[in-house]
Design a protein around this motif. Structure first.
Motif, PDB file in Angstrom:
ATOM      1  N   ARG A  52     -40.496  46.876  26.903  1.00 39.36           N
ATOM      2  CA  ARG A  52     -40.625  47.844  25.807  1.00 39.36           C
ATOM      3  C   ARG A  52     -42.085  47.931  25.377  1.00 39.36           C
ATOM      4  NH1 ARG A  52     -35.636  48.935  23.165  1.00 39.36           N
ATOM      5  NH2 ARG A  52     -34.198  49.276  24.893  1.00 39.36           N
ATOM      6  N   PRO A  53     -42.542  49.131  25.023  1.00 39.67           N
ATOM      7  CA  PRO A  53     -43.914  49.260  24.521  1.00 39.67           C
ATOM      8  C   PRO A  53     -44.016  48.779  23.076  1.00 39.67           C
ATOM      9  CG  PRO A  53     -42.840  51.392  24.477  1.00 39.67           C
ATOM     10  CD  PRO A  53     -41.866  50.434  25.127  1.00 39.67           C
ATOM     11  N   ILE A  54     -45.146  48.196  22.747  1.00 41.46           N
ATOM     12  CA  ILE A  54     -45.415  47.778  21.377  1.00 41.46           C
ATOM     13  C   ILE A  54     -46.575  48.617  20.856  1.00 41.46           C
ATOM     14  CG2 ILE A  54     -46.339  45.929  19.934  1.00 41.46           C
ATOM     15  CD1 ILE A  54     -43.439  45.588  20.572  1.00 41.46           C
ATOM     16  N   GLY A  55     -46.363  49.334  19.760  1.00 46.12           N
ATOM     17  CA  GLY A  55     -47.420  50.136  19.157  1.00 46.12           C
ATOM     18  C   GLY A  55     -47.728  49.652  17.766  1.00 46.12           C
ATOM     19  N   ALA A  56     -48.574  50.427  17.073  1.00 50.44           N
ATOM     20  CA  ALA A  56     -48.949  50.059  15.701  1.00 50.44           C
ATOM     21  C   ALA A  56     -47.762  50.180  14.759  1.00 50.44           C
ATOM     22  CB  ALA A  56     -50.097  50.937  15.223  1.00 50.44           C
ATOM     23  N   GLU A  57     -46.846  51.135  15.055  1.00 50.79           N
ATOM     24  CA  GLU A  57     -45.678  51.342  14.210  1.00 50.79           C
ATOM     25  C   GLU A  57     -44.420  51.129  15.041  1.00 50.79           C
ATOM     26  OE1 GLU A  57     -45.782  51.783  11.049  1.00 50.79           O
ATOM     27  OE2 GLU A  57     -47.971  51.979  10.947  1.00 50.79           O
ATOM     28  N   PRO A  58     -43.346  50.581  14.441  1.00 50.27           N
ATOM     29  CA  PRO A  58     -42.094  50.396  15.175  1.00 50.27           C
ATOM     30  C   PRO A  58     -41.477  51.738  15.558  1.00 50.27           C
ATOM     31  CG  PRO A  58     -41.798  49.931  12.834  1.00 50.27           C
ATOM     32  CD  PRO A  58     -43.268  50.100  13.052  1.00 50.27           C
ATOM     33  N   GLN A  59     -40.840  51.777  16.743  1.00 49.15           N
ATOM     34  CA  GLN A  59     -40.190  52.995  17.200  1.00 49.15           C
ATOM     35  C   GLN A  59     -38.852  53.207  16.514  1.00 49.15           C
ATOM     36  OE1 GLN A  59     -41.868  55.072  19.293  1.00 49.15           O
ATOM     37  NE2 GLN A  59     -43.494  53.563  18.996  1.00 49.15           N
ATOM     38  N   ALA A  60     -38.217  52.131  16.157  1.00 47.86           N
ATOM     39  CA  ALA A  60     -36.929  52.210  15.471  1.00 47.86           C
ATOM     40  C   ALA A  60     -36.782  50.959  14.631  1.00 47.86           C
ATOM     41  CB  ALA A  60     -35.793  52.334  16.476  1.00 47.86           C
ATOM     42  N   ALA A  61     -35.732  50.936  13.858  1.00 44.22           N
ATOM     43  CA  ALA A  61     -35.579  49.853  12.886  1.00 44.22           C
ATOM     44  C   ALA A  61     -35.563  48.485  13.536  1.00 44.22           C
ATOM     45  CB  ALA A  61     -34.289  50.077  12.091  1.00 44.22           C
ATOM     46  N   ASP A  62     -34.966  48.383  14.732  1.00 43.31           N
ATOM     47  CA  ASP A  62     -34.819  47.073  15.352  1.00 43.31           C
ATOM     48  C   ASP A  62     -35.604  46.941  16.647  1.00 43.31           C
ATOM     49  OD1 ASP A  62     -33.100  46.173  13.365  1.00 43.31           O
ATOM     50  OD2 ASP A  62     -31.425  47.226  14.300  1.00 43.31           O
ATOM     51  N   GLU A  63     -36.492  47.897  16.935  1.00 42.39           N
ATOM     52  CA  GLU A  63     -37.214  47.846  18.196  1.00 42.39           C
ATOM     53  C   GLU A  63     -38.714  47.845  17.954  1.00 42.39           C
ATOM     54  OE1 GLU A  63     -36.038  50.999  20.700  1.00 42.39           O
ATOM     55  OE2 GLU A  63     -33.903  50.536  20.606  1.00 42.39           O
ATOM     56  N   GLY A  64     -39.427  47.181  18.813  1.00 41.35           N
ATOM     57  CA  GLY A  64     -40.881  47.272  18.801  1.00 41.35           C
ATOM     58  C   GLY A  64     -41.538  46.650  17.598  1.00 41.35           C
ATOM     59  N   ILE A  65     -40.889  45.711  16.917  1.00 37.77           N
ATOM     60  CA  ILE A  65     -41.480  45.102  15.731  1.00 37.77           C
ATOM     61  C   ILE A  65     -41.964  43.707  16.089  1.00 37.77           C
ATOM     62  CG2 ILE A  65     -41.098  44.358  13.377  1.00 37.77           C
ATOM     63  CD1 ILE A  65     -38.929  46.457  13.134  1.00 37.77           C
ATOM     64  N   LEU A  66     -43.257  43.456  15.931  1.00 40.49           N
ATOM     65  CA  LEU A  66     -43.791  42.127  16.183  1.00 40.49           C
ATOM     66  C   LEU A  66     -43.570  41.239  14.973  1.00 40.49           C
ATOM     67  CD1 LEU A  66     -47.166  43.007  17.915  1.00 40.49           C
ATOM     68  CD2 LEU A  66     -45.111  42.096  18.974  1.00 40.49           C
ATOM     69  N   LEU A  67     -43.334  39.977  15.227  1.00 39.76           N
ATOM     70  CA  LEU A  67     -43.172  39.013  14.154  1.00 39.76           C
ATOM     71  C   LEU A  67     -44.505  38.358  13.830  1.00 39.76           C
ATOM     72  CD1 LEU A  67     -39.869  37.246  15.245  1.00 39.76           C
ATOM     73  CD2 LEU A  67     -40.152  39.063  13.565  1.00 39.76           C
ATOM     74  N   GLY A  68     -44.699  38.030  12.565  1.00 39.68           N
ATOM     75  CA  GLY A  68     -45.873  37.292  12.143  1.00 39.68           C
ATOM     76  C   GLY A  68     -45.455  36.178  11.216  1.00 39.68           C
ATOM     77  N   VAL A  69     -46.340  35.218  11.021  1.00 42.98           N
ATOM     78  CA  VAL A  69     -46.051  34.105  10.116  1.00 42.98           C
ATOM     79  C   VAL A  69     -46.344  34.541   8.694  1.00 42.98           C
ATOM     80  CG1 VAL A  69     -46.606  31.734   9.526  1.00 42.98           C
ATOM     81  CG2 VAL A  69     -46.560  32.440  11.907  1.00 42.98           C
ATOM     82  N   ASP A  70     -45.402  34.299   7.795  1.00 42.12           N
ATOM     83  CA  ASP A  70     -45.579  34.704   6.407  1.00 42.12           C
ATOM     84  C   ASP A  70     -44.893  33.682   5.501  1.00 42.12           C
ATOM     85  OD1 ASP A  70     -46.529  36.301   4.402  1.00 42.12           O
ATOM     86  OD2 ASP A  70     -44.880  37.730   4.446  1.00 42.12           O
ATOM     87  N   TRP A  71     -45.342  33.639   4.251  1.00 45.22           N
ATOM     88  CA  TRP A  71     -44.749  32.721   3.280  1.00 45.22           C
ATOM     89  C   TRP A  71     -43.508  33.373   2.684  1.00 45.22           C
ATOM     90  CZ3 TRP A  71     -46.014  27.782   2.952  1.00 45.22           C
ATOM     91  CH2 TRP A  71     -47.251  27.379   3.450  1.00 45.22           C
ATOM     92  N   THR A  72     -42.363  32.722   2.885  1.00 44.16           N
ATOM     93  CA  THR A  72     -41.072  33.264   2.492  1.00 44.16           C
ATOM     94  C   THR A  72     -40.446  32.373   1.425  1.00 44.16           C
ATOM     95  OG1 THR A  72     -40.775  34.080   4.738  1.00 44.16           O
ATOM     96  CG2 THR A  72     -38.814  33.975   3.332  1.00 44.16           C
ATOM     97  N   PRO A  73     -39.975  32.938   0.303  1.00 48.16           N
ATOM     98  CA  PRO A  73     -39.316  32.108  -0.717  1.00 48.16           C
ATOM     99  C   PRO A  73     -38.082  31.421  -0.149  1.00 48.16           C
ATOM    100  CG  PRO A  73     -39.860  34.289  -1.594  1.00 48.16           C
ATOM    101  CD  PRO A  73     -40.094  34.346  -0.115  1.00 48.16           C
TER     102      PRO A  73
END
Length: 604
Positions: A52-73
């Motif tokens: 799948r291609p990865i761009g600056a914006e996700p193609q759909a709600a569940d596709e093409g989204i990169l994960l990053g480390v973040d502080w989560t409550p």
């Protein structure tokens, strides 16, 4: 394109140590993979790998989204028992940790004393990183403790919780005060990769007592989480999250190389944006200079401009520092390549054009951030105290908001001139002013009117010869009464400007003047920049403390500034653009990422 889904996998053998892999495209988005050993015997086959291609914006709600480390409550239902388990603390805990420790917490001077005690080790052992240690000493202390912990056979069922204060940012704009603690986090994270169940990192907020219940939650999740932080009674864990890291980051306009800090609307800081700046690219007029800006100073005026509350039109970011790129006709005081600081009429962007008379050379040894945070506050204080007030040795000066940028600059200049300085600030900033030499006699609260009586007593009723004011309403009235024998009253704020004639009638002998730096004119500004530079290089004056954000996080910086959380100055750093005529060295460039980067540098 990156791997998205693996289908129809068959493993034929596990003994080979070398593979020959064949990839056969089956559709534009899929490949079939076969792996054999060196003799051609099959090892594994993968019927289909979906890419799948990865761009600056996700193609759909569940596709093409990169994960990053973040502080989560950490949710309440993730925690175990609400009470702090039996724990131990090594050494002397700081005030933040001490506030949250329960009565069952046993204290030991060092790990050796803990190991010498009878019985099993506590489930949780806190190891506070002592405050005030320099970085190398803090790292050596934690490294030795980690080695001792791993060498102790009984530590297998327990965790060593390394506690820092202000070492990591859970939200953009957090105050980070502990450089040594930040280095400790790097060391312990590396150690955790080798010993994942032995160590936990816990960061507390500076000057914020740890909530006992929140600390209990943090301890209860240490079996699953290795990096935790406590902020305002909430426990945060460092986890993977979808795209959170890029939220709120400003992006330069794609259709132009010239841009500046601006706004797409009024009323909220969310409208701050990076907007085109065509004025930065045109031909230079006589007396103009083009500067590659490295850093920009931010002032409360910029917040008002962003909110649409500032009278008239003005750009955001009117001071900065950088390197001269080009000079216009008639400019002889500056040359291409000079490091300069001063006032910029077109606002904050990577390239700015301004009058050469509003620029001066950066003092030797300064960073661009220090230089960018200097012009407006020191020029304003210098112009007010020397040109307008004529402050002399032996006179008394009252500086309101003395922990602000102009206030701190005015304090330095007045003391250099031999004046006695009194100041006001909110109580949370008194320690800063005490570090600058203010004792309790010369320091008062800017949030109440008690300063009038306090300073009347301190000056034995004589009051002040000069006042540098930035307050309003009844605070101005109280300050005017502190000049019973007359004096010079300089008003910097624009919220409550008085009529000088009326002030003179109600307070005989008081010369009231509201002023703005630009009244001095470009020639005088150039002279003052030179005079100030001489004082800085002679050691008579010093740059102010400054906190810096990348300009792409300007919303966070302005929010921090608008809440008056700063001491000294706030600055924005600008990403340095590569010289198209220069050279770039890319190490490790034979891989996919390296070749993509090289192609981008050449073509874009």
């Amino acid at each position: 394109r990156i791997p998205f889904a693996w289908n129809n996998i068959t493993l034929h053998a596990t003994h080979p140590t070398t593979l020959r892999v064949h990839l056969t495209p089956t559709t534009p988005d899929t490949v079939r993979i076969s792996a054999t050993d060196e003799t051609g015997q099959p090892v594994a086959t993968i019927g289909e790998l979906v890419l799948r291609p990865i761009g600056a914006e996700p193609q759909a709600a569940d596709e093409g989204i990169l994960l990053g480390v973040d502080w989560t409550p950490v949710r309440a239902d993730e925690a175990g028992a609400p009470d702090v388990p039996v724990a131990a603390v090594i050494g002397t805990p700081g005030p933040e940790l001490a506030a949250g420790l329960g009565g069952e917490t046993v204290r030991h001077p060092d790990l050796a004393a803990l190991f010498a005690a009878e019985g099993p080790l506590p489930q949780t052992v806190f190891l506070p990183v002592p405050a005030g240690r320099e970085t190398r000493g803090a790292l050596a202390y934690v490294l030795e403790a980690a080695q001792q912990w791993l060498a102790e056979g009984r530590s297998a069922g327990s965790r060593l919780v390394v506690v820092t204060t202000g070492a990591v940012a859970t939200h953009r704009g957090d105050l980070l005060d502990d450089l040594a603690g930040a280095a400790v986090w790097g060391l312990v994270r590396a150690t955790q990769t080798e010993n994942p169940d032995a160590f936990v990192l816990l960061d507390l907020a500076p000057a914020e007592p740890a909530d006992a219940a929140a600390l209990a939650v943090a301890v209860s999740v240490t079996a699953e989480e290795t990096q935790l932080a406590l902020r305002q009674g909430t426990v945060y864990a460092n986890r993977l999250a979808r795209g959170a890291a890029a939220d709120g980051v400003l992006t330069p306009p794609a259709d132009t190389g010239a841009w500046r800090l601006g706004s797409t609307g009024k009323g909220t800081l969310e409208n701050i944006a990076l907007v085109p700046s065509p004025d930065a690219t045109g031909p230079l007029a006589a007396g103009q200079v083009r500067v590659a800006v490295r850093a920009v100073g931010a002032n409360f005026r910029d917040v008002l401009i962003a909110l649409g509350s500032y009278p008239g039109e003005a750009p955001m970011g009117s001071e900065g520092a950088g390197v001269v790129l080009e000079t216009g006709p008639g400019v002889t005081s500056l040359a291409v390549g000079d490091r300069v600081m001063g006032l910029f009429s077109d606002g904050a962007g990577p390239v700015a054009v301004t009058d050469h008379r509003t620029l001066g050379h950066v003092p030797a040894g300064w960073t661009f951030t220090e230089a960018a945070a200097t012009p407006i506050v020191f020029l304003t204080a210098y112009y007010g105290l020397t040109d307008l007030a004529g402050l002399r040795a032996g006179e008394r000066l009252l500086v309101h908001s003395a922990a602000g940028g102009v206030g701190m600059a005015a304090t330095q200049i007045a003391r250099h001139l031999g004046a006695e300085v009194y100041g006001t600030a909110s109580p949370g900033k008194w320690d800063t002013l005490r570090a600058l030499g203010f004792d309790d006699t010369h320091l008062a609260n800017s949030r109440t009117l008690d300063f009038e009586q306090q300073f009347t007593t301190a000056t034995q009723g004589h009051g002040f010869d000069v006042v540098l004011d930035s307050l309003a309403k009844e605070f101005v009235d109280a300050t005017l009464r502190l000049q019973p024998h007359g004096g010079r009253f300089l008003e910097m704020g624009k919220a409550d400007v008085r009529d000088p004639e009326r002030v003179a009638q109600e307070h005989p002998g008081v010369a009231y003047r509201a002023f703005d730096l630009m009244e001095a004119g470009p020639e005088r500004i150039q002279e003052m920049l030179g005079e100030l530079r001489d004082l800085f290089e002679a050691g008579a004056l010093h740059p102010l403390p400054v906190r810096s954000w990348d300009i792409r996080y300007a919303r966070d910086a302005f929010r921090f500034l608008g809440q008056a959380r700063h001491v000294g100055k706030v600055a924005l750093s600008l990403p340095r653009e590569l010289d198209p005529e220069g050279t770039v060295l890319i190490t490790g460039a034979t891989g996919t990422l390296g070749t993509l980067l090289a192609h981008h540098l050449v073509t874009t």
